[in-house]
Design an enzyme around this catalytic site. Sequence first.
Site, PDB file in Angstrom:
ATOM      1  N   TRP A  78       0.854  -1.193   0.000  1.00 62.75           N
ATOM      2  CA  TRP A  78       0.000   0.000   0.000  1.00 62.75           C
ATOM      3  C   TRP A  78       0.879   1.228   0.000  1.00 62.75           C
ATOM      4  O   TRP A  78       1.891   1.260   0.735  1.00 62.75           O
ATOM      5  CB  TRP A  78      -0.879  -0.028   1.246  1.00 62.75           C
ATOM      6  CG  TRP A  78      -1.819   1.120   1.397  1.00 62.75           C
ATOM      7  CD1 TRP A  78      -3.146   1.133   1.051  1.00 62.75           C
ATOM      8  CD2 TRP A  78      -1.554   2.410   1.952  1.00 62.75           C
ATOM      9  NE1 TRP A  78      -3.696   2.359   1.333  1.00 62.75           N
ATOM     10  CE2 TRP A  78      -2.739   3.156   1.893  1.00 62.75           C
ATOM     11  CE3 TRP A  78      -0.419   3.020   2.492  1.00 62.75           C
ATOM     12  CZ2 TRP A  78      -2.838   4.475   2.355  1.00 62.75           C
ATOM     13  CZ3 TRP A  78      -0.495   4.333   2.942  1.00 62.75           C
ATOM     14  CH2 TRP A  78      -1.701   5.045   2.879  1.00 62.75           C
TER      15      TRP A  78
ATOM     16  N   SER B   7       4.209  -6.295   2.482  1.00 65.15           N
ATOM     17  CA  SER B   7       3.479  -5.381   3.354  1.00 65.15           C
ATOM     18  C   SER B   7       1.994  -5.744   3.392  1.00 65.15           C
ATOM     19  O   SER B   7       1.631  -6.823   3.819  1.00 65.15           O
ATOM     20  CB  SER B   7       3.712  -3.934   2.908  1.00 65.15           C
ATOM     21  OG  SER B   7       3.269  -3.017   3.881  1.00 65.15           O
ATOM     22  N   MET B   8       1.124  -4.859   2.901  1.00 62.83           N
ATOM     23  CA  MET B   8      -0.301  -5.176   2.865  1.00 62.83           C
ATOM     24  C   MET B   8      -0.562  -6.476   2.115  1.00 62.83           C
ATOM     25  O   MET B   8      -1.471  -7.237   2.456  1.00 62.83           O
ATOM     26  CB  MET B   8      -1.070  -4.038   2.205  1.00 62.83           C
ATOM     27  CG  MET B   8      -2.553  -4.315   2.112  1.00 62.83           C
ATOM     28  SD  MET B   8      -3.512  -2.990   1.364  1.00 62.83           S
ATOM     29  CE  MET B   8      -5.144  -3.757   1.512  1.00 62.83           C
TER      30      MET B   8
ATOM     31  N   ASP C 157      12.898  -1.588   9.730  1.00 61.27           N
ATOM     32  CA  ASP C 157      11.581  -1.236   9.187  1.00 61.27           C
ATOM     33  C   ASP C 157      10.809  -0.429  10.229  1.00 61.27           C
ATOM     34  O   ASP C 157      10.442  -0.946  11.279  1.00 61.27           O
ATOM     35  CB  ASP C 157      10.824  -2.515   8.833  1.00 61.27           C
ATOM     36  CG  ASP C 157       9.525  -2.274   8.079  1.00 61.27           C
ATOM     37  OD1 ASP C 157       8.926  -1.201   8.251  1.00 61.27           O
ATOM     38  OD2 ASP C 157       9.109  -3.176   7.337  1.00 61.27           O
TER      39      ASP C 157
ATOM     40  N   HIS D  24      11.471  -0.340   5.331  1.00 58.57           N
ATOM     41  CA  HIS D  24      10.289  -1.067   4.869  1.00 58.57           C
ATOM     42  C   HIS D  24      10.410  -1.406   3.385  1.00 58.57           C
ATOM     43  O   HIS D  24      10.225  -2.556   2.986  1.00 58.57           O
ATOM     44  CB  HIS D  24       9.037  -0.222   5.141  1.00 58.57           C
ATOM     45  CG  HIS D  24       7.761  -0.955   4.894  1.00 58.57           C
ATOM     46  ND1 HIS D  24       7.444  -2.140   5.525  1.00 58.57           N
ATOM     47  CD2 HIS D  24       6.702  -0.659   4.084  1.00 58.57           C
ATOM     48  CE1 HIS D  24       6.245  -2.547   5.131  1.00 58.57           C
ATOM     49  NE2 HIS D  24       5.786  -1.671   4.246  1.00 58.57           N
TER      50      HIS D  24
END
Length: 278
Positions: free
Chosen positions: A34, A100-101, A229, A258
């Site tokens: 995202w 991630s998402m 991160d 990240h």
Amino acid sequence: MPDVTASSGLLSSTKVHVEDSGGSGRPVVLIHGWPLSGESWSEQVGPLSAAGYRVVAYDRRGFGRSDKPSKGYDYDTLADDLDGILSELDLADVTLVGFSMGGGEVARYIARHGQDRLHSVVFAAAVPPYLMKSDDNPDGPLTEEAAAEMTKGLEEDRTTFFDGFTQDFFSADGELKVTEEQRQEAIALCHQSDQTAALGCMEAFGTTDFRDDLTQVTVPTLVIHGASDATVPFEGSGKRTHEAIAGSELVVVQDAPHGFNVSHADEFNRALLEFLAR
């Protein structure tokens, strides 16, 4: 390639943009973070293709070049979109790589659709098992106050929000780990997102509990995370996901933020290719 009809119902359908390298190699499906798009995997597509894999990357509904409907930004629907892609392309023996998402889609896909199509999965800087801190989830790294602040920032000024977000996304201990050109490319992808989609997915990745989903993962699993991160901290996410999935492999990339699939692409790709080769 033509868009895929990922989800359909009596009155609606959603076209999801898919890039497919084709070929007879084992499929690797890349699920972006995202608020980016499949283009955020540019550092991975070439090396994976060169190693003989069939690489499939798609834009989540509401992002990039996909349709931007007014609803469907919960993880059940997003996992069904993924199932629609795998089904329409008739993919089998697949490795899902969720960044991630996108790691949430990997977990929820398995919970809803099983593992018959899967060879293995990768959780990369991923949001499971459960971001939101609560009495029931004291190790969650996201507080309600921080989530509310993110929502307010995105609602009030997207340009300022995405500028700050990408700065944090690519920084380790306050130091930007990509070029300014790379950061600007990410900002451009952020601006392709629909506002309803961005807000809906922000709520979804912040509040969805994947703890039960992870108990259903039995295929070979790699958890890879940046040690620095600050967006999805390792201790509250990747470390817990590794502990929740029996037999999973763990790679922690030192001094990595990240967005380490860009900032530390060589280390990321090496770990991913070594896992895929097993």
